[in-house]
Scaffold this active site. Structure first.
Site, PDB file in Angstrom:
ATOM      1  CB  THR A  17      -0.925   0.024   1.226  1.00  0.00           C
ATOM      2  OG1 THR A  17      -0.155  -0.214   2.414  1.00  0.00           O
ATOM      3  CG2 THR A  17      -1.995  -1.035   1.118  1.00  0.00           C
ATOM      4  CB  SER A  18       1.680   3.835  -2.096  1.00  0.00           C
ATOM      5  OG  SER A  18       2.557   2.806  -2.454  1.00  0.00           O
ATOM      6  CG  ASP A  53      -7.760   2.918   7.320  1.00  0.00           C
ATOM      7  OD1 ASP A  53      -8.708   3.731   7.323  1.00  0.00           O
ATOM      8  OD2 ASP A  53      -7.809   1.807   7.875  1.00  0.00           O
ATOM      9  CD  GLU A 159     -10.592  -3.222   7.244  1.00  0.00           C
ATOM     10  OE1 GLU A 159      -9.770  -2.516   7.844  1.00  0.00           O
ATOM     11  OE2 GLU A 159     -11.257  -2.822   6.264  1.00  0.00           O
ATOM     12  CB  VAL A 192      -5.701  -2.476  12.832  1.00  0.00           C
ATOM     13  CG1 VAL A 192      -5.966  -1.268  13.724  1.00  0.00           C
ATOM     14  CG2 VAL A 192      -4.205  -2.780  12.770  1.00  0.00           C
ATOM     15  NE  ARG A 237      13.755   0.853  12.994  1.00  0.00           N
ATOM     16  CZ  ARG A 237      14.442   1.778  13.651  1.00  0.00           C
ATOM     17  NH1 ARG A 237      15.113   1.456  14.745  1.00  0.00           N
ATOM     18  NH2 ARG A 237      14.444   3.026  13.225  1.00  0.00           N
ATOM     19  CG  LEU A 260       3.048  -2.127   6.490  1.00  0.00           C
ATOM     20  CD1 LEU A 260       3.172  -2.010   8.007  1.00  0.00           C
ATOM     21  CD2 LEU A 260       1.775  -1.456   6.007  1.00  0.00           C
ATOM     22  CG  ASP A 389       0.856 -41.586  -2.864  1.00  0.00           C
ATOM     23  OD1 ASP A 389       1.046 -40.348  -2.769  1.00  0.00           O
ATOM     24  OD2 ASP A 389       0.198 -42.228  -2.032  1.00  0.00           O
TER      25      ASP A 389
END
Length: 434
Positions: A17-18, A53, A159, A192, A237, A260, A389
């Site tokens: 997503t951007s 979002d 969601e 979320v 991270r 992300l 098999d």
């Protein structure tokens, strides 16, 4: 009931997503431009210009314009699919109207982007009737703009409890004359908002793991012939945690995961592919420890397992528990404790061998795995046979089918795949099973 699919991809590894518009500098579309320039293993299978979002509500009108501008200019060269996420909400008609209007704008052929748009992602869906409302919005946009019915695929983000229950109904609803839900493509988890809808709480405030949601989404996708994608892993991270989440998901049949960052995209594009080299694992207190390859020997370097020879046999110590064993008993114990992770080359070899055996009229053959295990300098030769098999063959074919799907739809990754495996292995992997 057999459902006619409107798309070619069987696997999606990466769902990236951007934000479509940001208030930073003089180019609000710079994050879109940056994503549109990704190539190779850093480019996702599916790119999501996110006009929900990830973009502030007061920037979404500009975001829709930015999608049109950037996709019109760069969409033809982008190596993955493009599926903008628009506004939607099961309980808010005004939000659904906003999403519908943005979809109309983005899909307008006069704006030049729709030729490169594969579909749209619908968030916050509710029960199955809400999925049908979204489908009708697609129908209206296609009819208004003269697009072929079903040409825009629809993916939803699960969601809410309502949407999770709808997963059990989607297979029966697809293909009915009253809808065009065969346009469905991806089922994506959104943990979320799902946690908020379920009123879930943890002492630390972190998200619950929700393994049931991922299982249900994967099951719903399997039943309806769709693609299941896990939600975002926001500790960007924690690469090892991200890899572990993907490994857990693949055991449930869910290959794809939300990414992300381009770094997460590269990890998620690579991890589902078969390993370059095979590896032996030793089960130590229910944890698999990878052994170190030393030529034909597999060496255990840890402290939790020890082995010594005695006059009468061997003493094997695991987690402080000593076992006095004969040579045969030791071999059986170590066979139970070891497992092998096959490489791409191993899988292709085994499939080719079984295909040849099947061609000669054999329905099952034994495949032998052998290694010399070394613990505290003591060497033990191990051999285990596995019967192959048709069912074993089909199960082994899944990672190869994934590779073939990637190879077909991501030619921009061919060079990296050849560097990873070698051109000969790639050539054989694209042919086996066909």
């Amino acid at each position: 009931m057999s459902v006619q699919r409107n798309y070619e991809r069987e696997f999606v590894r990466t769902f990236f997503t951007s934000p479509t518009a940001i208030k930073e500098g003089d180019d609000s579309a710079k994050m879109l431009r940056r994503a549109a320039s990704l190539r190779g293993m850093q480019a996702p299978d599916v790119w999501i210009p996110d006009n929900e979002d990830a973009t502030a509500p007061n920037m979404r009108a500009e975001g829709a314009q930015n999608i049109v501008e950037v996709v019109s200019e760069h969409g033809a060269d982008f190596p993955g699919e493009i599926h903008p996420r628009i506004e939607w909400h099961r309980d808010r008609p005004t939000t659904r109207l906003n999403g519908f209007e943005y979809m109309r704008e983005i899909a307008d052929p006069e704006n030049g982007a729709v030729d490169h748009i594969d579909g749209f992602v619908i968030p916050e869906v509710g029960d199955i009737d809400d999925w049908k409302k979204a489908d009708e919005a697609f129908q209206l946009v296609e009819a208004e703009h003269g697009l072929a019915e079903g040409s825009l695929s629809m993916s939803v983000i699960v969601e809410s409890g309502e949407a999770e229950i709808a997963l059990n109904r989607i297979r029966d609803e697809m293909g009915k004359p009253s809808n065009t839900l065969e346009r469905m493509f991806m089922l994506v988890d959104g943990e979320v908002d799902y946690t908020k809808d379920m009123r879930g709480m943890t002492p630390t405030g972190e998200l619950p793991p929700w393994p049931e949601l991922r299982h249900n989404t994967s099951r719903g996708a399997s039943a309806a012939g769709l693609v299941a994608v896990d939600g975002p892993y926001d500790n960007i991270r924690d690469v090892e945690g991200y890899k572990q989440r993907m490994e857990d998901n693949r055991a449930k049949g869910m290959t794809g995961i939300w990414s992300l960052t381009p770094g997460q995209v590269e990890v998620a594009n690579t991890e589902p592919l078969p390993p370059v080299t095979g590896s032996w694992l030793l089960d130590v207190d229910d944890e698999d420890v990878e052994l170190t390859a030393d030529g034909d020997r597999q060496v255990y370097d840890g402290d939790d397992v020890s082995l010594s020879e005695t006059a009468d046999g061997y003493v094997l110590t695991v987690g402080g528990d000593e076992h006095e064993l004969s040579e045969d008993d030791l071999r059986e114990e170590l066979l139970d404790m070891t497992s092998y992770v096959p490489s791409m080359d191993d899988i292709v070899d085994s499939m080719e061998e079984f295909e040849a055996a099947k061609e000669s009229g054999m329905g099952a053959i034994a495949m032998t795995q052998a290694a010399t295990l070394v613990i505290d300098g003591v060497e033990v030769s191990l051999e285990k046979d596995r019967m192959w098999d048709e069912a074993t063959y089909q199960a082994a074919q899944t990672p190869i089918t994934l590779f073939q799907d990637v190879y077909e739809h991501r030619p921009d990754q061919h060079e990296e795949l050849a560097e990873r495996y070698g051109a000969d292995v790639v050539e054989r992997a694209t042919q086996v099973g066909n």
